[in-house]
Scaffold this motif. Structure first.
Motif, PDB file in Angstrom:
ATOM      1  N   ARG A 114      43.841 -33.748 -34.705  1.00  0.00           N
ATOM      2  CA  ARG A 114      44.452 -34.313 -33.485  1.00  0.00           C
ATOM      3  C   ARG A 114      43.510 -34.792 -32.548  1.00  0.00           C
ATOM      4  O   ARG A 114      43.633 -35.828 -31.829  1.00  0.00           O
ATOM      5  CB  ARG A 114      45.702 -33.234 -32.740  1.00  0.00           C
ATOM      6  CG  ARG A 114      46.223 -33.628 -31.782  1.00  0.00           C
ATOM      7  CD  ARG A 114      47.661 -32.601 -31.508  1.00  0.00           C
ATOM      8  NE  ARG A 114      47.182 -31.495 -31.092  1.00  0.00           N
ATOM      9  CZ  ARG A 114      47.322 -31.037 -29.773  1.00  0.00           C
ATOM     10  NH1 ARG A 114      47.803 -31.896 -28.850  1.00  0.00           N
ATOM     11  NH2 ARG A 114      47.003 -30.043 -29.565  1.00  0.00           N
TER      12      ARG A 114
ATOM     13  N   ALA B 152      49.707 -34.264 -23.952  1.00  0.00           N
ATOM     14  CA  ALA B 152      49.322 -34.223 -25.191  1.00  0.00           C
ATOM     15  C   ALA B 152      49.278 -32.721 -26.000  1.00  0.00           C
ATOM     16  O   ALA B 152      49.311 -32.318 -26.848  1.00  0.00           O
ATOM     17  CB  ALA B 152      48.512 -35.065 -25.836  1.00  0.00           C
TER      18      ALA B 152
ATOM     19  N   ARG C 279      50.521 -24.049 -31.203  1.00  0.00           N
ATOM     20  CA  ARG C 279      49.620 -25.151 -31.060  1.00  0.00           C
ATOM     21  C   ARG C 279      48.456 -24.914 -32.175  1.00  0.00           C
ATOM     22  O   ARG C 279      48.041 -26.165 -32.913  1.00  0.00           O
ATOM     23  CB  ARG C 279      49.055 -25.559 -29.532  1.00  0.00           C
ATOM     24  CG  ARG C 279      48.301 -26.630 -29.486  1.00  0.00           C
ATOM     25  CD  ARG C 279      48.962 -28.038 -29.877  1.00  0.00           C
ATOM     26  NE  ARG C 279      49.724 -28.360 -28.800  1.00  0.00           N
ATOM     27  CZ  ARG C 279      50.441 -29.281 -28.938  1.00  0.00           C
ATOM     28  NH1 ARG C 279      50.256 -30.190 -30.364  1.00  0.00           N
ATOM     29  NH2 ARG C 279      51.338 -29.898 -28.059  1.00  0.00           N
TER      30      ARG C 279
ATOM     31  N   TYR D   9      50.483 -40.513 -25.877  1.00  0.00           N
ATOM     32  CA  TYR D   9      48.879 -40.779 -25.474  1.00  0.00           C
ATOM     33  C   TYR D   9      48.912 -42.337 -25.287  1.00  0.00           C
ATOM     34  O   TYR D   9      48.462 -42.686 -24.261  1.00  0.00           O
ATOM     35  CB  TYR D   9      48.041 -40.098 -26.130  1.00  0.00           C
ATOM     36  CG  TYR D   9      46.584 -40.423 -25.882  1.00  0.00           C
ATOM     37  CD1 TYR D   9      46.153 -40.113 -24.530  1.00  0.00           C
ATOM     38  CD2 TYR D   9      45.622 -40.681 -26.641  1.00  0.00           C
ATOM     39  CE1 TYR D   9      44.933 -40.199 -24.115  1.00  0.00           C
ATOM     40  CE2 TYR D   9      44.257 -40.999 -26.016  1.00  0.00           C
ATOM     41  CZ  TYR D   9      44.022 -40.706 -24.886  1.00  0.00           C
ATOM     42  OH  TYR D   9      42.716 -40.619 -24.492  1.00  0.00           O
TER      43      TYR D   9
ATOM     44  N   ASP E 158      52.232 -37.377 -30.698  1.00  0.00           N
ATOM     45  CA  ASP E 158      51.293 -37.184 -29.612  1.00  0.00           C
ATOM     46  C   ASP E 158      50.671 -38.398 -29.703  1.00  0.00           C
ATOM     47  O   ASP E 158      50.176 -38.887 -28.348  1.00  0.00           O
ATOM     48  CB  ASP E 158      50.188 -36.207 -30.335  1.00  0.00           C
ATOM     49  CG  ASP E 158      50.798 -34.564 -30.175  1.00  0.00           C
ATOM     50  OD1 ASP E 158      51.719 -34.467 -29.378  1.00  0.00           O
ATOM     51  OD2 ASP E 158      50.369 -34.045 -30.872  1.00  0.00           O
TER      52      ASP E 158
END
Length: 202
Positions: A86, A158, A14, A50, A46
């Motif tokens: 992100r 997420a 990640r 979301y 993502d």
């Protein structure tokens, strides 16, 4: 030369993905079109998950995701990479959903006619792998208060860290931990109740 065959820890993957997405965002800011494409591809999933969870309306998720990226590219010249791309992008997505709620509240209410979206959903194929599980998760998440659902989705769906989720929401990290803990407890109770109900029906 020996090559390690040990799996890469998920947190490491990640962090590497976040670093790559942030680098692409910075390169896109400087006019690199290929980097812009990589940036969108890396984070589109993502953002889509979301906004779907946050809005509670999967039908509008694609539009909200597109709106998020339009806003992101408009704001890209001011992005400096202090937070990951992100985290920055999900903050923009949160504002896009909030604005969509405000626009919806200002629009006249439609007439009392059959809901075409509900009709479409009823005729969707139900036998696909994971379909029922996904619907069950959406139903369970919909039962949570909005602030707990948002914290849970950011961290557990997420994959944001509690620190990044707190930055995205704009609240202390302890508040995020508390909301996630309460969301987990509530989901556990809801799952237990659903199991009891299914056993009773059987």
């Amino acid at each position: 030369m020996t090559t390690s065959v040990l799996p890469v820890p998920p947190g490491t993957q990640r962090a590497a993905a976040d670093a790559a997405a942030t680098a692409w965002a910075l390169a896109a800011r400087n006019g690199d079109r290929h980097a812009a494409e990589h940036f969108v591809r890396a984070l589109h999933g993502d953002v889509l998950r979301y906004v779907a969870h946050l809005s509670g309306d999967p039908q509008t998720a694609q539009d909200l995701a597109q709106d998020t990226f339009v806003r992101a590219f408009d704001s890209l010249p001011r992005f400096e990479g202090r937070a990951s791309a992100r985290t920055w992008l999900l903050s923009i997505a949160r504002r896009a959903v909030a604005d969509s709620f405000r626009r919806a509240a200002a629009r006249p209410r439609p007439a009392d006619t059959p809901d075409w979206q509900a009709v479409v959903e009823r005729v969707q194929p139900r036998g696909l792998p994971g379909f029922d599980d996904g619907i069950a998760l959406l139903d369970l998440l919909a039962a949570l208060p909005g602030d707990r659902r948002e914290a849970f989705v950011l961290t557990q769906v997420a994959g944001l860290s509690y620190e990044d989720a707190a930055r995205c929401i704009g609240c202390p990290i302890g508040t995020v931990r508390s909301r996630v803990g309460r969301a987990r407890a509530a989901l556990g109770r809801l799952l237990a109740e659903a199991d009891d109900a299914s056993r009773t029906a059987a």
